[in-house]
Write a protein that holds these residues in place. Structure first.
Motif, PDB file in Angstrom:
ATOM      1  N   MET A   1      20.879  41.448  10.010  1.00  0.00           N
ATOM      2  CA  MET A   1      19.897  42.373   9.432  1.00  0.00           C
ATOM      3  C   MET A   1      20.016  42.418   7.920  1.00  0.00           C
ATOM      4  N   LEU A   2      21.252  42.574   7.435  1.00  0.00           N
ATOM      5  CA  LEU A   2      21.452  42.682   5.986  1.00  0.00           C
ATOM      6  C   LEU A   2      21.035  41.415   5.254  1.00  0.00           C
ATOM      7  N   SER A   3      21.386  40.255   5.818  1.00  0.00           N
ATOM      8  CA  SER A   3      21.039  39.007   5.138  1.00  0.00           C
ATOM      9  C   SER A   3      19.525  38.856   5.029  1.00  0.00           C
ATOM     10  N   TYR A   4      18.791  39.286   6.058  1.00  0.00           N
ATOM     11  CA  TYR A   4      17.328  39.209   5.994  1.00  0.00           C
ATOM     12  C   TYR A   4      16.775  40.174   4.952  1.00  0.00           C
ATOM     13  N   ARG A   5      17.384  41.332   4.844  1.00  0.00           N
ATOM     14  CA  ARG A   5      16.934  42.284   3.826  1.00  0.00           C
ATOM     15  C   ARG A   5      17.129  41.719   2.407  1.00  0.00           C
ATOM     16  N   VAL A   6      18.307  41.142   2.187  1.00  0.00           N
ATOM     17  CA  VAL A   6      18.596  40.598   0.852  1.00  0.00           C
ATOM     18  C   VAL A   6      17.693  39.414   0.550  1.00  0.00           C
ATOM     19  N   ARG A   7      17.565  38.503   1.520  1.00  0.00           N
ATOM     20  CA  ARG A   7      16.731  37.316   1.293  1.00  0.00           C
ATOM     21  C   ARG A   7      15.269  37.704   1.110  1.00  0.00           C
ATOM     22  N   GLY A   8      14.815  38.651   1.903  1.00  0.00           N
ATOM     23  CA  GLY A   8      13.423  39.086   1.778  1.00  0.00           C
ATOM     24  C   GLY A   8      13.150  39.743   0.437  1.00  0.00           C
ATOM     25  N   LEU A  73      20.536  41.650  -7.330  1.00  0.00           N
ATOM     26  CA  LEU A  73      21.000  43.036  -7.295  1.00  0.00           C
ATOM     27  C   LEU A  73      21.529  43.503  -8.633  1.00  0.00           C
ATOM     28  N   SER A  74      22.231  42.635  -9.336  1.00  0.00           N
ATOM     29  CA  SER A  74      22.902  43.025 -10.577  1.00  0.00           C
ATOM     30  C   SER A  74      21.881  43.214 -11.679  1.00  0.00           C
ATOM     31  N   ASP A 160      34.867  47.472  -2.025  1.00  0.00           N
ATOM     32  CA  ASP A 160      34.241  48.621  -2.684  1.00  0.00           C
ATOM     33  C   ASP A 160      32.943  48.230  -3.388  1.00  0.00           C
ATOM     34  N   GLY A 161      32.988  47.161  -4.176  1.00  0.00           N
ATOM     35  CA  GLY A 161      31.792  46.727  -4.899  1.00  0.00           C
ATOM     36  C   GLY A 161      30.682  46.304  -3.963  1.00  0.00           C
ATOM     37  N   TRP A 162      31.051  45.603  -2.897  1.00  0.00           N
ATOM     38  CA  TRP A 162      30.046  45.144  -1.933  1.00  0.00           C
ATOM     39  C   TRP A 162      29.382  46.322  -1.236  1.00  0.00           C
ATOM     40  N   ARG A 163      30.166  47.325  -0.875  1.00  0.00           N
ATOM     41  CA  ARG A 163      29.592  48.502  -0.205  1.00  0.00           C
ATOM     42  C   ARG A 163      28.608  49.222  -1.116  1.00  0.00           C
ATOM     43  N   ALA A 164      28.922  49.272  -2.416  1.00  0.00           N
ATOM     44  CA  ALA A 164      27.997  49.911  -3.365  1.00  0.00           C
ATOM     45  C   ALA A 164      26.692  49.126  -3.459  1.00  0.00           C
ATOM     46  N   GLN A 165      26.777  47.811  -3.424  1.00  0.00           N
ATOM     47  CA  GLN A 165      25.561  46.993  -3.474  1.00  0.00           C
ATOM     48  C   GLN A 165      24.739  47.150  -2.201  1.00  0.00           C
ATOM     49  N   MET A 166      25.400  47.181  -1.057  1.00  0.00           N
ATOM     50  CA  MET A 166      24.664  47.304   0.206  1.00  0.00           C
ATOM     51  C   MET A 166      23.964  48.656   0.330  1.00  0.00           C
ATOM     52  N   GLU A 172      24.432  52.844   4.280  1.00  0.00           N
ATOM     53  CA  GLU A 172      25.410  53.759   3.692  1.00  0.00           C
ATOM     54  C   GLU A 172      26.665  53.786   4.557  1.00  0.00           C
ATOM     55  N   PHE A 173      27.780  53.361   3.982  1.00  0.00           N
ATOM     56  CA  PHE A 173      29.038  53.319   4.723  1.00  0.00           C
ATOM     57  C   PHE A 173      29.704  54.693   4.642  1.00  0.00           C
ATOM     58  N   THR A 174      29.475  55.490   5.672  1.00  0.00           N
ATOM     59  CA  THR A 174      29.932  56.880   5.652  1.00  0.00           C
ATOM     60  C   THR A 174      31.206  57.110   6.459  1.00  0.00           C
ATOM     61  N   CYS A 175      31.552  56.167   7.348  1.00  0.00           N
ATOM     62  CA  CYS A 175      32.716  56.375   8.221  1.00  0.00           C
ATOM     63  C   CYS A 175      33.591  55.126   8.230  1.00  0.00           C
ATOM     64  N   PHE A 176      34.863  55.348   8.548  1.00  0.00           N
ATOM     65  CA  PHE A 176      35.820  54.251   8.619  1.00  0.00           C
ATOM     66  C   PHE A 176      36.777  54.498   9.775  1.00  0.00           C
ATOM     67  N   LEU A 177      36.960  53.475  10.615  1.00  0.00           N
ATOM     68  CA  LEU A 177      37.903  53.549  11.724  1.00  0.00           C
ATOM     69  C   LEU A 177      38.956  52.478  11.511  1.00  0.00           C
ATOM     70  N   GLN A 178      40.194  52.895  11.290  1.00  0.00           N
ATOM     71  CA  GLN A 178      41.252  51.962  10.931  1.00  0.00           C
ATOM     72  C   GLN A 178      41.954  51.397  12.164  1.00  0.00           C
ATOM     73  N   GLY A 179      42.248  50.069  12.087  1.00  0.00           N
ATOM     74  CA  GLY A 179      43.088  49.440  13.089  1.00  0.00           C
ATOM     75  C   GLY A 179      42.529  49.436  14.484  1.00  0.00           C
ATOM     76  N   PHE A 180      41.202  49.354  14.639  1.00  0.00           N
ATOM     77  CA  PHE A 180      40.598  49.421  15.970  1.00  0.00           C
ATOM     78  C   PHE A 180      41.098  48.302  16.884  1.00  0.00           C
TER      79      PHE A 180
END
Length: 464
Positions: A1-8, A73-74, A160-166, A172-180
């Motif tokens: 999904m993300l790659s299509y958004r960026v390419r589009g 993006l930049s 961190d930088g990639w999440r800001a760009q996305m 929006e990266f709002t949650c994190f689950l460690q060591g799943f």
């Protein structure tokens, strides 16, 4: 999904650029209608053709940009300058090629050569403001999603930088689950707990930071995402595994991984590079080499009689040996060239030192270029005996042989000239050479050639 958004977004961005190019072309042209055009008139159809060629050239730049999706993006000044320069160069090259091919003398030079610098300014501000406008227009409200990151904490911090760009693309990266992946075997009902987190936080996308060791973890996560109607994105961790960027592709029905990028394995790229080599070598051998031979021959007769040229076996493309040709810069004694020359080397006569400092002793190597043994730009070929020593010191040394050796190269214009005294010197040169092999472009060759010409006029202190 993300790659299509960026390419589009990249495609839409270049459509806006095409519109800005056409609008500015005609507005500026009609503003200059008062300028006296050659041939005594204004040919509307002629300028339509030039506008069409400019659009085709910009489309070529858009195709090239599609291999580097996300660069729009930049919006910092450096990125704006780079994007504007690349696009403006493409348009200018297309227009100039048309002028040369048709030998058009009727087109207004005053218009064209003032249009291109101003077009750079237009592209600069387009890159500054259009991407942000497109982000706000296409990725708002309904198209925004909350994302859950699953993986280790150190990987999250590196992204961190990639999440800001996305975030600009509505993720929006709002949650994190460690060591799943590590705790699934020790914590019962892990997927039940994960589902609760997803429902409570209204997650729309799950991003897995690398593949877990156990396949059932991935299959279970895929099943959960499919059941809840979520998108699953897996971050490719192969770059970390190989400790270098990798490229994945599908080759004749088989998925393969390229551990190293090699643009010059593309036949079209090789054809372009060979065309540049032949054009420059023909000019140098035909115009510069004959008078230089006369001057060097006379200086050698006065200071150090002996052969005009010096020939030596060097390692070339794929480590095939060839005989390199140079102007002799050392006294004609046995084994004078058996080791590298250093600063104030007593074997080098005075005019020979001038030849080495200005790199004019390398000019006969354009004969090697014509024979196809060398390129104008590439890693410098070393003596066979040095290759044996360098490859023992630097593990990736022989990777330089993936391309033809060059008269000049990325390492040379970065100051790596003269004697390589330590393994660190060789390592630095190899690093620059590998960077050139992986990031080759014809524009980079032009830049290296221009910088080499500058250093011929103003030799660096390391030249010897």
């Amino acid at each position: 999904m993300l790659s299509y958004r960026v390419r589009g977004l990249n495609h839409v961005y270049y459509c806006f650029l095409a519109g800005a190019l056409t609008l500015f072309f005609w507005i500026y042209l009609f503003c200059l209608r008062g300028v006296r055009f050659p041939s005594g008139g204004f040919n509307f159809g002629q300028y339509v053709i030039y506008n069409a060629v400019a659009l085709v050239a910009l489309a070529g730049a858009a195709v090239r940009a599609s291999y580097h999706i996300g660069h729009v993006l930049s919006c910092d000044a450096r990125s704006n300058h780079g994007a504007a320069l690349v696009n403006c160069t493409a348009v200018g090259s297309g227009i100039l090629l048309l002028m040369a091919a048709t030998k058009d003398v009727a087109i207004s030079r005053a218009f064209l050569f003032s249009f291109l610098p101003l077009l750079y300014v237009v592209f600069f501000f387009c890159h500054r403001f259009i991407p942000g406008f497109l982000h706000r227009r296409f990725f708002r409200k309904h198209y925004r999603q909350r994302a859950l990151l699953v993986g280790s904490l150190d990987k999250v911090e590196r992204l961190d930088g990639w999440r800001a760009q996305m975030a600009a693309f509505g993720v929006e990266f709002t949650c994190f689950l460690q060591g799943f992946g590590e705790v699934i075997s020790t914590v019962p009902d892990t997927f039940v707990l994960l589902e609760r987190v997803i429902r409570r936080e209204r997650i729309g996308q799950v991003v897995l930071l690398g593949l877990p060791d156990r396949r059932e973890v991935v299959l279970g996560l895929m099943a959960l995402c499919n059941r809840l109607g979520l998108r699953l994105l897996v971050v490719n961790g192969l770059g970390e595994f190989f400790e270098r960027p990798v490229t994945q592709s599908r080759l004749c029905g088989v998925d393969v991984i390229d551990v190293m990028k090699e643009p010059l394995e593309d036949p079209f790229n090789r054809l372009i590079k060979r065309g540049l080599d032949l054009a420059l070598a023909t000019l140098v051998v035909g115009l510069l080499l004959p008078p230089l031979i006369a001057v060097v021959w006379l200086a050698q007769r006065l200071q150090s009689p002996g052969p005009l040229f010096y020939r030596q076996t060097r390692s070339g493309h794929d480590n095939h040996p060839f005989r390199i040709v140079k102007f002799r810069s050392m006294h004609s004694v046995r084994r004078a060239h058996a080791r590298q020359a250093g600063l104030r080397d007593s074997r080098v006569f005075s005019f020979g030192r001038f030849l080495r400092q200005t790199s004019l002793d390398e000019i006969p190597q354009f004969l090697n270029v014509l024979r196809g043994e060398m390129s104008v730009v590439g890693p410098r070929p070393h003596m066979i005996i040095h290759n044996r020593r360098f490859c023992r010191a630097i593990e990736s040394y022989h990777v330089r042989a993936f391309v033809k050796p060059g008269i000049t190269g990325c390492a040379q214009v970065r100051g790596c000239r003269g004697e390589a005294k330590t393994d660190a010197d060789i390592e630095t040169r190899v690093r620059f050479d590998l960077d050139y092999i992986e990031r080759w472009s014809i524009w980079r060759d032009f830049a290296i050639i221009l910088e080499t010409a500058r250093q011929v006029l103003f030799p660096p202190k390391t030249a010897c």
